[in-house]
Design a protein around this motif. Structure first.
Motif, short mmCIF file in Angstrom:
data_model
loop_
_atom_site.label_atom_id
_atom_site.label_comp_id
_atom_site.label_asym_id
_atom_site.label_seq_id
_atom_site.Cartn_x
_atom_site.Cartn_y
_atom_site.Cartn_z
N LYS A 187 32.58 37.30 40.63
CA LYS A 187 32.67 37.90 41.96
C LYS A 187 33.54 37.08 42.89
O LYS A 187 33.39 35.86 42.98
N ALA A 188 34.46 37.76 43.59
CA ALA A 188 35.31 37.09 44.57
C ALA A 188 34.46 36.45 45.65
O ALA A 188 33.32 36.88 45.91
N ARG A 322 41.78 38.33 44.88
CA ARG A 322 40.74 39.26 45.33
C ARG A 322 39.90 38.59 46.40
O ARG A 322 39.59 37.40 46.32
N TYR A 323 39.51 39.37 47.41
CA TYR A 323 38.72 38.84 48.52
C TYR A 323 37.81 39.92 49.07
O TYR A 323 38.02 41.12 48.82
N CYS A 324 36.78 39.52 49.80
CA CYS A 324 35.86 40.46 50.44
C CYS A 324 36.26 40.61 51.90
O CYS A 324 36.41 39.61 52.62
N GLU A 330 30.08 43.76 49.22
CA GLU A 330 30.70 43.02 48.13
C GLU A 330 31.97 43.71 47.62
O GLU A 330 32.56 43.26 46.64
N GLU A 332 35.63 44.47 46.98
CA GLU A 332 36.73 43.52 46.93
C GLU A 332 38.07 44.20 47.21
O GLU A 332 38.32 45.31 46.74
#
Length: 430
Positions: A187-188, A322-324, A330, A332
């Motif tokens: 996960k990012a 990748r970022y939130c 969550e 991305e």
């Protein structure tokens, strides 16, 4: 006269002893990640009789070992939400006014990973100047250890990155087998745990016209580390401080660990005061019973212990990061490394670790009941031989939906922050 105590070849007890020894060897190996784990309860001999043993939550990596047979392929971890309350003063009525305690949980899936090594046949043994059976086990052990470490770095970073050479045991995220080898989803970083360097300081992850808002001059240096320390002291619910066993000043001088790539470490080491940072680390080690986390190439500055990762989590020009984009989701999004980085610069991800950053779960294998096991097998009428080392384990970054005290909840990577900086690279992407 009674026989001496021994375990003969072929004994059903032999596999357990071998597996326990292999498990101990892997757990005690001298690696940076292995130093970030607190101890299990003492006494390896009773490991198989202990249910859900868990290491200290004051360290970045929390290990849980569930050796029950038939217990499923997931290990559950629990979290107590931040407790927001004020004391009731004087003679005011306190009864019935207690604040509730809220619990959350996360599950870490485990899977079996195996590394087979072909040891050749009878004629190979005759023709070769080395004994492949003797060198096969350490070769396989090395592959398994590297896979384990690289999978943990990847989960902590929230990305595999794009650096890739023959030394990687975890393939790129685009590889067909990546998800299975990662075991749990990678996960990012959550929005409140993702930062970038910005002219000697750190700011929340920022995107400009679809590209990460980084310049080639936004490197990791002493000012960046100062800004990280200020950030930790300014935000609510930062990653918990790391409390090393025996550290006499853990409460008065909180410690966090900053894992950096070799290129980031080189940039930081250019500071004329770097030798003093190394001396600071040695001085702190003396107050923490010379904990092995202080071994190797480490430096201490402003409560941040800087250590080098063996492999970078790296993104080259044009690669996706990748970022939130929201605190309460969550989901991305994707930004690209600026094309201006060309073939001379890249983005490396540093990891600021506090307590309870990563969960590593182990489960019992069918081969002796321990997480690690090894087997040798002959075939073709005992002419050929193969050796195999395996482990039943899983990794996951510890993340909770944390109550902020104002009615909102933010997804939060509990014990790790990602800090992206520019680095100068030698040659093209690998």
């Amino acid at each position: 006269m009674a026989d001496k105590t021994h375990i003969p070849a072929g004994s059903p007890n032999a596999q357990f002893v071998q597996a326990a020894g292999l498990f101990a060897q892997s757990m005690q190996r001298n690696s940076t990640l292995n130093r970030m784990v607190g101890p299990f309860p003492k006494g390896e001999a009773g490991a198989a009789d202990t249910v859900k043993r868990q290491t200290s939550t004051d360290m970045p990596i929390v290990r849980s070992m569930d050796l029950q047979r038939g217990a499923g392929d997931e290990v559950e971890f629990h979290f107590v939400q931040p407790f927001g309350a004020y004391p009731i003063m004087g003679s005011r009525m306190a009864e019935g006014r207690g604040s509730g305690i809220s619990l959350d949980k996360m599950r870490v899936r485990v899977n079996q990973a195996r590394v087979p090594v072909d040891l050749g046949d009878a004629m190979t043994d005759l023709r070769s100047p080395v004994r492949f059976r003797q060198i096969g086990r350490p070769v396989a052990q090395s592959v398994m250890d590297s896979y384990q470490d690289q999978a943990m770095y990847t989960h902590l970073a929230g990305a595999r990155g794009f650096h890739n050479n023959i030394e990687w045991r975890l393939p790129l995220a685009a590889h067909a087998d990546f998800a299975e080898m990662a075991v749990n989803p990678v996960k990012a970083p959550t929005k409140n745990r993702h930062f970038i360097a910005d002219g000697g300081s750190v700011i929340p992850f920022k995107v400009n016209a679809g590209e990460v808002d980084l310049q080639t001059t936004d490197v990791l240096d002493m000012n960046t580390v100062d800004s990280i320390r200020t950030l930790i002291e300014s935000i609510a619910l930062p990653p918990p401080a790391v409390k090393l066993p025996g550290d006499k000043v853990s409460e008065d001088s909180p410690l966090r660990l900053l894992l950096v790539s070799p290129a980031q470490y080189h940039a930081f080491a250019q500071s004329p005061n770097f030798r003093q940072f190394q001396a600071n680390a040695l001085a702190r080690a003396s107050k923490a019973e010379n904990h092995p986390l202080f071994l190797g190439e480490v430096g201490l500055w402003n409560g941040v212990l800087i250590a080098k990762m063996p492999k970078p989590i790296r993104f080259y020009a044009g690669d996706e990061i990748r970022y939130c984009d929201a605190y309460d989701s969550e989901t991305e999004s994707v930004a690209k490394v600026p094309a201006a980085f060309g073939e001379t610069h890249a983005v490396d991800r540093a990891l600021l670790l506090g307590g309870q950053a990563l969960a590593q779960a182990f489960a019992a294998s069918i081969h002796g009941g321990m997480p690690y096991f090894w087997k040798e097998k002959t075939f073709d009428h005992d002419d050929k031989m193969e050796l195999l080392i395996g482990a039943v384990q899983g990794f996951a970054k510890i993340r909770w939906l944390i109550d902020q005290g104002d009615g909102s909840r933010h997804y939060t990577d509990h014990g790790v922050m990602a800090i992206d900086t520019a680095v100068k690279i030698i040659g093209k992407r690998q």
